[in-house]
Design an enzyme around this catalytic site. Structure first.
Site, PDB file in Angstrom:
ATOM      1  N   ASP A  69      30.595  37.813  38.867  1.00  0.00           N
ATOM      2  CA  ASP A  69      31.119  38.380  37.635  1.00  0.00           C
ATOM      3  C   ASP A  69      31.383  37.320  36.567  1.00  0.00           C
ATOM      4  OD1 ASP A  69      33.212  37.294  39.104  1.00  0.00           O
ATOM      5  OD2 ASP A  69      34.155  39.220  39.519  1.00  0.00           O
ATOM      6  N   ASN A 138      44.823  45.165  44.393  1.00  0.00           N
ATOM      7  CA  ASN A 138      44.539  46.610  44.335  1.00  0.00           C
ATOM      8  C   ASN A 138      43.241  46.955  45.061  1.00  0.00           C
ATOM      9  OD1 ASN A 138      42.587  45.632  42.642  1.00  0.00           O
ATOM     10  ND2 ASN A 138      43.341  46.635  40.792  1.00  0.00           N
ATOM     11  N   HIS A 140      40.255  45.507  44.583  1.00  0.00           N
ATOM     12  CA  HIS A 140      38.983  45.317  43.868  1.00  0.00           C
ATOM     13  C   HIS A 140      38.142  44.216  44.505  1.00  0.00           C
ATOM     14  CE1 HIS A 140      41.091  42.323  40.966  1.00  0.00           C
ATOM     15  NE2 HIS A 140      40.276  41.625  41.718  1.00  0.00           N
ATOM     16  N   GLU A 145      37.126  47.806  39.967  1.00  0.00           N
ATOM     17  CA  GLU A 145      38.520  48.230  40.066  1.00  0.00           C
ATOM     18  C   GLU A 145      38.600  49.603  40.740  1.00  0.00           C
ATOM     19  OE1 GLU A 145      40.866  46.283  39.366  1.00  0.00           O
ATOM     20  OE2 GLU A 145      40.474  45.093  37.577  1.00  0.00           O
TER      21      GLU A 145
END
Ligand code: F6R
Length: 252
Positions: A69, A138, A140, A145
């Site tokens: 990313d 979380n 990801h 996400e």
């Protein structure tokens, strides 16, 4: 269950285990395609890879890399870009040919074209041999996400407030953290021949247990890795503290 969990004593050991798994791949296939990640989790892996390269244990001259990313809006030279992160922590210190390094461009004007170009580039490299991943609190992976569905290919993401806050660590202030990023999608990641997830620290213990043993849901993106045919987790004791209590038979 096809996943393998390797327990390391601490974060340093986790890095060494992770690096040796990548090193074995490079030795077996000198022109292999490594999928790489940024963030604090893989720093120990990169340190160990630099050392192994320095003593000629591994040769990067034919290795190809693709990164997961990149932040939107940051140029390659920006000190906070993932491009700079990779140069500073790995590529500038090993004998890799920079032409073999592939990272999404955060400055691309046509974001969709950049994502399509990246998917095509991965295909033309013959796919990813081993993809290294960290995981967010979380759940990801990359910048995929929690959501109502698994994002498929490389795409543009609106970052959550939690991710922005976590990443603020690397920026002068939270207002400097980009709000959008480009990321490989879940399908891109799942197409890698092997996936290695690294995880360290008590604060991720709950996330790791849910990701590895909870329901497979896009609300916990890392949970999809449970169905990858060649999935290895390398985590330290703190990150595995809840797994060790609830699934002790799974630890090697
Ligand atoms: C980084 C990436 C992210 C991180 C995750 C964990 O390329 O794709 O998914 O792996 O946010 O970050 P750290 O390692 O900083 O806790």
């Amino acid at each position: 269950m096809i996943m393998k969990i390797i327990r390391a004593d601490n974060k340093g050991e986790m890095g060494i285990h992770g690096a040796h798994i990548l090193a074995e791949r490079i030795k077996a296939k000198p022109d292999c395609v490594l999928g790489l990640a940024t963030g604090s989790t893989p720093l120990g892996v990169y340190k160990c890879l630099r050392e192994l390269n320095k003593v000629n244990e591994i040769d990067f001259s034919n290795v190809r890399t693709v990164n997961l990313d990149e932040y939107c809006g940051l140029g390659n030279e920006d000190p906070q870009s993932y491009h700079s992160f990779m140069m500073n922590n790995l590529f500038n210190h090993i004998n890799i040919d920079k032409n073999n390094v592939h990272i999404l461009s955060g400055k691309a004007i046509d974001v969709d074209a950049e994502c399509a170009r990246y998917e095509a580039a991965i295909r033309s490299l013959g796919g990813i041999d081993i993809q290294l991943l960290g995981v967010g609190h979380n759940g990801h992976i990359g910048f995929n996400e929690p959501s109502d569905e698994f994002a498929k290919d490389t795409h543009c993401v609106e970052l959550t407030e939690r991710t922005i806050a976590a990443n603020a660590l690397f920026f002068p202030s939270i207002d400097d953290v980009p709000r959008r990023a480009l990321s490989m999608g879940i399908r891109t990641i799942m197409h890698a021949r092997k996936v290695m997830l690294l995880c360290s620290g008590e604060s991720k213990a709950e996330t790791l247990e849910k990701a590895l043993f909870g329901p497979i849901t896009p609300r916990m993106p890392a949970s999809i890795l449970q169905v990858h045919p060649d999935f290895t987790v390398v985590a330290d004791e703190a990150a595995l503290s809840i797994v060790a209590k609830r699934h002790p038979h799974m630890l090697v």
